[in-house]
Design an enzyme around this catalytic site. Structure first.
Site, short mmCIF file in Angstrom:
data_model
loop_
_atom_site.label_atom_id
_atom_site.label_comp_id
_atom_site.label_asym_id
_atom_site.label_seq_id
_atom_site.Cartn_x
_atom_site.Cartn_y
_atom_site.Cartn_z
N LYS A 1 21.54 57.53 37.37
CA LYS A 1 22.85 57.02 36.95
C LYS A 1 23.65 58.17 36.38
CE LYS A 1 24.70 52.86 36.80
NZ LYS A 1 24.23 51.75 37.65
N1 GLU Z 1 26.18 50.95 40.72
C1 GLU Z 1 25.47 50.04 41.56
C2 GLU Z 1 24.24 49.52 40.86
O1 GLU Z 1 24.16 49.53 39.66
C3 GLU Z 1 25.20 50.60 42.93
C4 GLU Z 1 24.37 51.85 42.98
C5 GLU Z 1 24.31 52.46 44.37
O2 GLU Z 1 24.85 51.91 45.30
O3 GLU Z 1 23.69 53.53 44.47
O4 GLU Z 1 23.35 49.00 41.47
#
Ligand code: GLU
Length: 419
Positions: free
Chosen positions: A107
Site C-alpha cells: 500500500k
Molecule cells: N485499493 C484497492 C484495494 O484496497 C485495489 C488495489 C489494487 O487494485 O491493487 O483493494
C-alpha cells in the site's frame, strides 16, 4: 476514526487470532507475517501554483511477496501514516491470497487532502511521489492502483512518469488506469461489483432475499457509489447513503441510478446538498433499521462505541478495515453476519490482476469477459470461505484469514528462508 485507533495493531491482532486455528505456524513464521517486509518513507517538495514550495510525506509499504509481486493501492488522505499504510498492506496480502491471485500485498499513501490542491499541483505531487518510490516499484516487483483519494488519472500520471524515466511505455507498472492507456474495462466498477456479488451470496446463507432488501451504504466514493447503484439494479432498496460530510435517507428508497450516482459519485459536491430526502449523519446511518449495511468509507468507522446500535442483519465490508475487533465481537454477539473486507472488496484487485495480465500480454478483453471472470472468482472465493467457516466453526473473517494466512505461510515455507 482511524487516528484514534492503531489499525496496524488491529491487523496484527487479527493475524494472531487466526494463527490459533493453524497448526504448523511456528512463532518465527508468525513474526515474519506480522511485520511488513519493506517500509519506505519519503519527504518530497512540490512547487505549488503560487510559486511556494511545500514538503509532503508519503509512504510505500510492501508487506509480503511470497506469492508474487506486491500489489495495492495508493491513498491520498490527511490522516494516513506509516502504521495505517502498513495495516492496509498486510490486508492486501491476505486479500490477494483469499482471491488466489499471484500477488503479495502493498500500500502507498501521501498525507494530504487532495481537495485542497489544484489539478496541476496534484499532477506535480503525483509525478514526484512516483519518482521517489519508483526504486521499489515495477511490473514484476510492486504494482500500485487507485485507493481512497486517487483515481485513473492519478494512475495515468504514475504510468507516464515511470515510462518517461525508463524511456519505454510500460503499461503494467500500475493498474486502474484509464481505458485509453491499457486500463481494463470493468475496473472502475469492479470493487463495487464484487461487494454486491458477495452480498448476494451472503443472502443465500441467511435465507434472505436481496430483492426488496433495505440497504444502507456509508461512503459514496468509487466503492460505495457503484455498490449502491448495482445493488439497486438487482432489486434492493437503497434507503441511505452518506459521504464524509453527511448522509441522506428515504424510507422507500433513494434514486441512486436515476439521480444520485450521476450527480455525486466522483464529484466535489456533497450528498448533504440533496434536498429530496431526510438529512442524516454517518452515525445515524449505522443505526438505521435496514437489512444490509455496507461500510465503504475509511478504516475503524464502526467501533465499540457505535457497534451496539447496528440493526442490519448483514454487514458487507466495502472499505478496508471498517470494523475494529471490538466492533466485530459486538456484531457477532448480536448474530449479525459480517462479510470481511479481504473477501468482500477483493473485486478491485481481482480486476487489477486482469488488467495487469492484459497489459503484459498486450491483448485486451471485452467488458463481459472481465465481469464474468470476476463474478466467477468472487463466488468461488466466497464458497471456499464458507466451507472453511463450517470446518473451523468460526466467523467469516477468521475463515477468510485462515485461507489467506495459510496460503501465504505455505508459500513462505516451501520457498524457504533465504539464504
Ligand atoms: N485499493 C484497492 C484495494 O484496497 C485495489 C488495489 C489494487 O487494485 O491493487 O483493494
Amino acid at each position: 476514526m482511524s487516528q484514534h485507533i492503531n489499525v496496524f495493531e488491529m491487523a496484527q491482532s487479527q493475524l494472531r487470532a487466526t494463527a490459533r486455528h493453524l497448526d504448523g505456524l511456528t512463532p518465527g513464521l508468525i513474526d515474519v507475517l506480522a511485520m511488513p517486509m519493506r517500509q519506505l518513507t519519503v519527504n518530497f517538495p512540490v512547487v505549488m501554483d503560487d510559486g511556494s514550495v511545500r514538503v509532503f510525506q508519503g509512504y510505500r509499504v510492501q508487506h509480503n511477496s511470497s506469492r508474487g509481486p506486491t500489489k495495492g493501492g495508493i491513498r491520498y488522505h490527511p490522516e494516513v501514516d506509516i502504521f495505517e499504510t502498513s495495516a492496509l498492506a498486510m490486508w492486501m496480502t491476505w486479500k490477494c491470497a483469499v482471491a488466489n491471485i499471484p500477488y503479495g500485498g502493498a500500500k502507498g499513501s501521501i498525507k494530504l487532502d487532495p481537495k485542497q490542491l489544484s489539478d496541476r499541483e496534484l499532477e506535480r505531487l503525483t509525478r514526484r511521489y512516483a519518482t521517489e518510490i519508483n526504486i521499489i516499484l515495477g511490473e514484476r516487483s510492486d504494482i500500485p492502483a487507485p485507493d481512497v483519494g486517487t483515481n485513473p488519472q492519478t494512475m495515468a500520471w504514475i504510468m507516464d512518469t515511470i515510462s518517461m524515466q525508463r524511456g519505454q511505455t510500460s503499461l503494467g507498472v500500475v493498474t486502474g488506469k484509464p481505458i485509453e492507456l491499457g486500463g481494463s474495462l470493468g475496473r472502475v466498477e469492479a470493487t463495487g461489483r464484487g461487494v454486491v456479488v458477495t452480498a448476494e451470496e451472503a443472502c443465500k446463507i441467511m435465507n434472505m432475499k436481496l430483492e426488496g432488501a433495505r440497504v444502507a451504504v456509508q461512503g459514496f466514493g468509487n466503492v460505495g457509489s457503484v455498490a449502491a447503484k448495482l445493488i439497486e439494479d438487482m432489486g434492493a432498496k437503497v434507503i441511505a447513503v452518506s459521504d464524509a460530510r453527511g448522509g441522506i435517507y428515504r424510507k422507500d428508497g433513494l434514486p441512486i441510478a436515476k439521480e444520485l450516482y450521476g450527480r455525486y459519485a466522483g464529484r466535489d459536491g456533497s450528498l448533504a446538498d440533496y434536498k429530496d430526502a431526510d438529512q442524516i449523519t454517518n452515525e445515524d446511518l449505522f443505526g438505521l433499521d435496514c437489512d444490509i449495511l455496507i461500510p465503504a468509507a475509511l478504516s475503524a468507522s464502526i467501533t465499540k462505541e457505535n457497534a451496539g446500535k447496528v440493526k442490519a442483519k448483514l454487514v458487507v465490508e466495502g472499505a478496508n478495515g471498517p470494523l475494529t475487533p471490538d466492533a466485530d465481537a459486538i456484531l457477532e454477539d448480536k448474530g449479525i453476519l459480517v462479510c470481511p473486507d479481504i473477501l468482500a472488496n477483493a473485486g478491485g484487485v481481482v480486476v487489477s490482476y486482469f488488467e495487469w495480465v492484459q497489459d503484459l500480454q498486450n491483448f485486451f478483453w471485452d467488458e463481459d469477459e472481465v465481469n464474468v471472470k470476476l463474478e466467477k472468482l468472487m463466488r468461488h472465493s466466497f464458497g471456499a470461505v464458507r466451507s472453511t467457516m463450517e470446518q473451523h466453526k468460526t466467523n467469516m473473517r477468521t475463515a477468510a484469514m485462515i485461507i489467506g494466512v495459510k496460503r501465504v505461510a505455505e508459500a513462505t515455507m516451501v520457498r524457504g528462508i533465504f539464504p
